[in-house]
Structure formats: structure tokens, C-alpha cells
Design a protein around this motif. Structure first.
Motif, PDB file in Angstrom:
ATOM      1  N   HIS A  35      31.603 -57.521 -32.247  1.00 20.08           N
ATOM      2  CA  HIS A  35      32.941 -57.145 -32.686  1.00 20.08           C
ATOM      3  C   HIS A  35      32.851 -56.025 -33.658  1.00 20.08           C
ATOM      4  O   HIS A  35      33.721 -55.192 -33.452  1.00 20.08           O
ATOM      5  CB  HIS A  35      33.340 -58.692 -33.382  1.00 20.08           C
ATOM      6  CG  HIS A  35      34.157 -59.484 -32.339  1.00 20.08           C
ATOM      7  ND1 HIS A  35      35.318 -59.222 -32.024  1.00 20.08           N
ATOM      8  CD2 HIS A  35      33.856 -60.719 -32.208  1.00 20.08           C
ATOM      9  CE1 HIS A  35      35.651 -60.433 -31.413  1.00 20.08           C
ATOM     10  NE2 HIS A  35      34.988 -61.094 -31.404  1.00 20.08           N
TER      11      HIS A  35
ATOM     12  N   GLU B 135      34.929 -53.058 -32.671  1.00 23.42           N
ATOM     13  CA  GLU B 135      35.746 -52.491 -33.823  1.00 23.42           C
ATOM     14  C   GLU B 135      35.615 -50.959 -34.025  1.00 23.42           C
ATOM     15  O   GLU B 135      36.989 -50.289 -34.312  1.00 23.42           O
ATOM     16  CB  GLU B 135      35.505 -53.221 -35.108  1.00 23.42           C
ATOM     17  CG  GLU B 135      36.406 -52.662 -36.465  1.00 23.42           C
ATOM     18  CD  GLU B 135      35.968 -53.469 -37.617  1.00 23.42           C
ATOM     19  OE1 GLU B 135      36.079 -52.791 -39.051  1.00 23.42           O
ATOM     20  OE2 GLU B 135      35.649 -54.603 -37.649  1.00 23.42           O
TER      21      GLU B 135
ATOM     22  N   THR C 243      38.794 -48.297 -34.019  1.00 29.01           N
ATOM     23  CA  THR C 243      38.970 -47.522 -34.996  1.00 29.01           C
ATOM     24  C   THR C 243      38.918 -46.110 -34.622  1.00 29.01           C
ATOM     25  O   THR C 243      39.715 -45.036 -34.758  1.00 29.01           O
ATOM     26  CB  THR C 243      37.884 -47.709 -35.978  1.00 29.01           C
ATOM     27  OG1 THR C 243      38.220 -49.011 -36.376  1.00 29.01           O
ATOM     28  CG2 THR C 243      38.413 -46.754 -37.282  1.00 29.01           C
TER      29      THR C 243
ATOM     30  N   CYS D  42      29.417 -46.703 -36.844  1.00 26.65           N
ATOM     31  CA  CYS D  42      30.471 -47.385 -37.383  1.00 26.65           C
ATOM     32  C   CYS D  42      31.305 -46.689 -38.325  1.00 26.65           C
ATOM     33  O   CYS D  42      30.758 -45.593 -38.468  1.00 26.65           O
ATOM     34  CB  CYS D  42      29.543 -48.861 -38.264  1.00 26.65           C
ATOM     35  SG  CYS D  42      28.872 -48.068 -39.462  1.00 26.65           S
TER      36      CYS D  42
END
Length: 403
Positions: free
Chosen positions: A29, A33, A37, A102
Motif C-alpha cells: 500500500h 500510495e 500521489t 515515497c
């Protein structure tokens, strides 16, 4: 009811999963994500480029995000900043979109990576956790021109009464002004045995505000290959460090791999010189400005280029225009009759006070040129091997002097 039932089913299902599957689900996840994004930021940059938010009666893309996407203003501001940065950072944008970077790492690295050190930053980012990367970014932070304008807009003095009757006073200043305030606060603070440092500082601040103590005369600026900082490690834009060195005594400490070295201590213009400037010019000498209050004595030939603190090299500028001259590299010519000519760095004459929109556009162009950086691909998890992060060693490896 359907939602509650789905939640109960999910909790029942998760409760039956082994720990390894739960962990894998979280990592998956996180990557999904990141992909989502990255896609959102790509769309956001285009929406902002077309100014579609104006059709909704919003002031900016940030306010549109707050309304339509339920993002707070600080969160929306960061999304817009990174969205525009990524348009100039195709490799970071690609890896972000692949789920290999990330959001936390992308947000951090776009603040400091530059073309000459991008490979080093990418290697560090791959080897460090997001938390460690944040520490490194704080230690190597530099201030962009667009952020200086944001600092000006945040200037405020507020206070509130606490439940016990005490009052908390909050003062928000641009970094260069804060450096002078903190230098005065450090000089006025008298350590006392058994008294916490923060209480001694509070007493010193009270004395400075009510006038029983005089501000300190000297500010220390540390300079290395990555920017300028004050004694507290607060980053200051180099142009603004030059600005307050015009009118205040400043000691410059240069850092290299061999350690710190005091370069020079620059005295401030004397009271006599300031009085003569005030007598010759009743207002700011910047074209179109009629400010007749407090002023700075600006060096036409800048100090860092060997300009002396002599009356023939000084002009009277209000703080607003003094800031603009340094921040945007405006070029000044002082004529024999003491009149002043101001031109933009490209030689375009400036016959009147600068337009705020033009200055913001000029700052954004400069920022785009300064903030280009590319990172090598690395995974969401990174490759940290558990060893303790040595901030100074990491910064030295990057060519940035540690603090």
C-alpha cells in the motif's frame, strides 16, 4: 449499515492473516500510495499551470485543494511546490510514479538536491530512512528566493493568555532579521547557576523589548559550499546575509574540509555616516519611493566585492527596497550628483518602484534555474542496514560542511 458491515468483515479478515501478510500489505500500500500521489501531483501541476482554480473563484491552487480535496493549507502548499519541482526533475518524477520513491523522500530531496551534488544525495537517500533523510536536509538546508517572499508574508507578532494567567508572546520574522534578534538575545542572556537556560533567555528578551537592555552589535554568519547560517544553524539566503552586512557589524566564518576559518569582521556604517546620509536624502533613494522612516545604508559596490564603508559608496534605502536590491541582484549606479539609477540584472532600466507581480515572476524564474536536481532510482523501503547515522560524515561526503 453496509459500511459498518464491510469494516467488521475487514477486521475479521485481517485478524486471521499471519503477520508476514500484514507486513507485506503495508509495504504494498505504501508503494501504491506513492504511485497515486505522483499521479496526483502531475495533474496538479497542469491544473495550476492553466490556472483552472480561478474558474472556481479561488485565490490559488492551494485554496482549491483545501476546498475540493480536503487538504490543509500547509499540506496543499507543499503539494503545489513539489508538483512544480517535479516538472523539472524527470527522473525523480518517474521513480516516484513507479512506486520506488515515497512522498516523504521526494518532498525532502527536492528541497536540497542540486545538479552538482544530485548523485550524492540520491545515494544518501537510498541508504537512509525517510527520518534520517529529514535530518540531513535540515542540516544542509538552503533558502530559495521564493521562500524569502513567503517569510515576509508570515511576519507577525501575536500573544495569548494562558489558563494560569501568564501570556505567551510569539514573534515570527524572516530568517535574516531573526538572526540579528537571536544574536542580541544570546549577548543579553546571562547564565545563572540553577536557572534553566530558557528562563534566562526570557528575562533577556523582556529587557530587550522594554528597553532596559541594548541590542548586541555583532552577528556571526557561517558560510560553506551549500549556503549561509547563523549561530543557531538557521539557514539564511546568501543575498540577505549580504543585505544585513551592509548596515550591521558581521563576522563571516568560512567552513571547508579543514574546519572553520574567520574570514573578516565588517564594521557597520558609523552614526556620523548615517546622519550625513539622512541629511542629504530625506527619503529612500530608490526610484519612486518616498519612505522617510528608518533606513539602511546600502553599499553600492557590495562589501563582498571589496566595496568600502565610505560615504561615497553608501546610499539611503528603506528596508523593503534594500531587501529587493540584494535578493534580485538589481544593479545600482550612484552619480556625482548623488542621484541613483537602478536596472535589472539584464540591464533593463527600472524607472519606478518594482511591481510585486514582476518581482514574483522574476523570483520564480531564478528558482527554477537553481532547483534542478535528479535522483537515481531507489525502492520505497531503502537499503538502510541499521547503522547509526553520522550527520557530519554524511554532509562531508556530500561536500557540505557539517555543523
Amino acid at each position: 449499515m453496509a459500511s459498518a458491515a464491510a469494516t467488521e468483515l475487514m477486521e475479521t479478515e485481517l485478524g486471521a492473516w499471519p503477520g508476514e501478510r500484514l507486513e507485506e500489505e503495508l509495504v504494498t500500500h505504501a508503494a501504491r500510495e506513492a504511485v497515486g500521489t505522483a499521479r496526483m501531483l502531475g495533474v496538479l501541476a497542469e491544473v495550476d499551470r492553466r490556472r483552472l482554480w480561478a474558474d472556481w473563484g479561488c485565490r490559488s491552487a492551494v485554496h482549491w485543494l483545501s476546498w475540493k480535496c480536503s487538504l490543509s493549507l500547509p499540506a496543499g502548499t507543499e503539494r503545489v511546490r513539489v508538483a512544480h519541482d517535479l516538472r523539472e526533475l524527470p527522473v525523480i518524477a518517474t521513480r516516484f510514479g513507479e512506486g520506488r520513491l515515497c512522498w516523504s523522500k521526494v518532498r525532502a530531496i527536492t528541497r536540497v538536491a542540486r545538479p552538482h551534488d544530485e548523485t550524492g544525495w540520491a545515494d544518501i537517500a537510498e541508504a537512509a530512512t525517510a527520518g534520517q533523510l529529514d535530518r540531513l536536509v535540515r542540516a544542509a538546508r538552503y533558502v530559495r528566493r521564493s521562500e524569502v517572499a513567503e517569510q515576509d508574508e508570515m511576519v507577525a507578532a501575536t500573544w495569548e493568555t494562558n489558563p494560569n494567567g501568564s501570556v505567551t508572546v510569539t514573534l515570527t520574522l524572516p530568517a535574516d532579521r531573526a538572526a540579528q534578534v537571536l544574536a542580541s538575545l544570546d549577548a543579553a542572556t546571562v547564565p545563572e547557576r540553577g536557572v534553566p537556560r530558557h528562563r534566562s533567555r526570557a528575562a533577556a528578551m523582556e529587557g530587550l523589548l522594554i528597553g532596559s537592555l541594548r541590542p548586541a552589535g555583532e552577528t556571526i554568519v557561517h558560510v560553506d559550499g551549500h549556503g549561509c547560517r547563523d549561530e543557531h544553524g538557521i539557514p539564511i539566503h546568501p543575498a540577505l546575509a549580504d543585505q544585513f552586512s551592509c548596515g550591521h557589524p558581521v563576522t563571516t566564518v568560512a567552513h571547508d574540509v579543514l574546519g572553520p576559518d574567520i574570514v573578516r569582521t565588517q564594521p557597520a556604517p558609523s552614526n556620523r555616516q548615517r546622519r550625513r546620509l539622512a541629511a542629504r536624502h530625506r527619503t529612500c533613494q530608490f526610484p519612486g519611493c518616498h519612505h522617510d522612516g528608518d533606513f539602511d545604508a546600502h553599499h553600492v559596490i557590495e562589501r563582498r566585492r571589496g566595496g568600502p564603508t565610505a560615504l561615497w559608496n553608501l546610499v539611503r534605502l528603506c528596508r523593503f527596497h534594500h531587501r529587493l536590491v540584494h535578493l534580485h541582484g538589481l544593479l545600482l549606479t550612484l552619480h556625482p550628483d548623488r542621484s541613483l539609477t537602478v536596472v535589472w540584472p539584464d540591464g533593463t532600466p527600472l524607472d519606478r518602484g518594482p511591481d510585486a507581480d514582476r518581482l514574483r515572476e522574476h523570483a520564480s524564474r531564478l528558482d527554477e534555474a537553481e532547483q534542478r536536481a535528479i535522483a537515481d532510482p531507489h525502492r520505497i523501503t531503502g537499503v538502510w542496514d541499521g547503522r547509526r547515522l553520522d550527520v557530519n560524515d554524511a554532509l562531508l561526503g556530500l561536500g557540505v560542511i557539517g555543523w
